[in-house]
Design an enzyme around this catalytic site. Sequence first.
Site, short mmCIF file in Angstrom:
data_model
loop_
_atom_site.label_atom_id
_atom_site.label_comp_id
_atom_site.label_asym_id
_atom_site.label_seq_id
_atom_site.Cartn_x
_atom_site.Cartn_y
_atom_site.Cartn_z
CE LYS A 84 -3.64 2.16 2.76
NZ LYS A 84 -4.67 1.61 4.19
CB SER A 135 -7.64 3.16 3.67
OG SER A 135 -6.88 2.98 4.38
CB SER A 143 -7.56 0.78 6.03
OG SER A 143 -8.78 2.23 6.67
#
Lengths: 525, 108
Positions: free
Chosen positions: A77, A172, A196
Amino acid sequence: AMLRASLRQVSAALKEGRVTPTELCQRCLALIKSTKFLNAYITVAEETALKQAEESEERYKRGQPLGILDGIPIAVKDNFSTAGIETTCASNMLKGYISPYNATVVQKLLDQGAVLLGKTNLDEFAMGSGSTDGVFGPVRNPWSYSKQYKEKSVPKSHSEDEESNWVITGGSSGGSAAAVSSFTCFAALGSDTGGSTRNPAAHCGVVGLKPTYGLISRHGLIPLVNSMDVPGILTRCVDDAAVLLGSLAGHDPKDSTTIQDGFKPFELPNLTDVSKLSVGIPKEYHAPGLSSEILALWSKAADLFKNAGAKVVEVSLPHTPYSIVCYHVLCAAEVASNMARFDGLEYGHRSDMKDSTESMYAATRREGFNDVVRGRILSGNYFLLKQNYEKYFVKAQKVRRLIANDFVKVFRSGVDILLTPTTLSDAAPYTEFIQEDNRTRSAQDDILTQAANMAGLPAINVPTALSERGLPVGLQFIGRSFQEKQLLTVAKWFEKQVQFPVIQLEEVKRHDADVFQHQKSASFS
Amino acid sequence: QKVSVEVLEHLERLALVDFRDAEGVERLQKAIQFADQLHEVNTDGVEPMDSVLEDRCLYLREDDVTEGNCTKELLENAREKVEEYFVAPPGNIPLPKLEEQETFLQGS
């Protein structure tokens, strides 16, 4: 079929020479290119990945692979610092920022020979539950293009193409979830502050593990809420998550919030007897807005355990309804503090304004942050004002203790593990999702995942079944602190029972077909 | 109760981030309203929780220099620098007063 294998399967294939690291890397890179429309990746580190793959290949040739992760393509990420590779947090504030160091978790993966394919897309600074609010645009859920989803969607008219129908990944860590779900990598790192990692895992039909706070180093993870953030692990099966956990967990002198207890990596046993297991069903997780489909699935899962001989009991976590409000305050407060470092002076975006230091800072931050980030900074500062500190910040900290104590009480009463839904519904279409603002959405979507972050407990999403719309639905297990082995063992048992279907993606099929024309040996049974 | 203009201005100064428009201010209002739900919870006798690891000792290492000498790498990311210094515009100049700013606070 190689790309659809599990991490452990492909690792065995590498060891046996059935595929080489460079072949594997090239295939993943090619698939990333052909699935570009998903917008899962912000940066694809093609050159360095191939170089890492070549080095891995040398090691395999010498018969000296570094371990099970040697040569395995993974994605990270884009809020983890990666040396030499841009780290943007999907924000204008860090566009072009190249970190001089690797986050500890990234370094650990590289030290074990993993091949870093690239950095995945997210909501700006990990604030959001859709992966729709980053400066590089939204991530598309691969299931939007699956046979399973397309079969179930009613075509509205001839002119209405699938362009408008695509669904979100959740967030997210949506890019990471999409990358794993679409087979472009065998595992991905996400982060989890309020859900997330688990939320997009549920929407994308992959395993999403949130480890216990303090187990995995946060050094190099650009912080959102220091007291709740953890690196998250996304894989296609529970066994793979255990492998990643084994490679990443353990004390890090560079992160003093990692515990000093020794961590021993483990292999998951194949649990056959659940009669000694006590599963708690927290009634407050029957939250407002929970779809009847998911409610039914949750119930079915509880019955599954019951019929297999486990003790299944209803429990109560009475402060659950307040976890979102509590999070809202604590998150904003910590964000206000954490975002203060972005001033344009040492790194990141810098405004051209030069009248004064303060005005340069203000302009830089005005230009660099989106509405969501700015909103949380301002709210956070409000809650931290002298006149509000006790009323909001300290109050929220007290409520946090009550939430954490709820879990302590339940686990003390003999319950080993909790079973809950992960999300309120299956993935929403993008056009629908963006009609509500980010805060409202986050407040709704985080309700089932947030409390585990409050209490620091480990939790995992296991893909369970497809919804009526043909989209993934997952269920969540929450375990005791630092009892990941038990949590994952139960999750693995459950995964085996439910036999979640494989996504049927045209791109992957086409890709497989092309590749098969060129190679001689490939198949897995 | 609406947040006063003085507080809004104070927040912009503390945060060095602007509300930008009426919508930004409204966002704060809603955030406060949402947070007010906390007061429904009885927290008498409850201690605030800073960290879930409160029962443990944080790791502290010896005060020895173990790394550093990376001035060059660190300066690489800065836009304005001179030799080994980060360059900032003149300091000790307060932000312009509300009336001179480009914020929409007056309208809210």
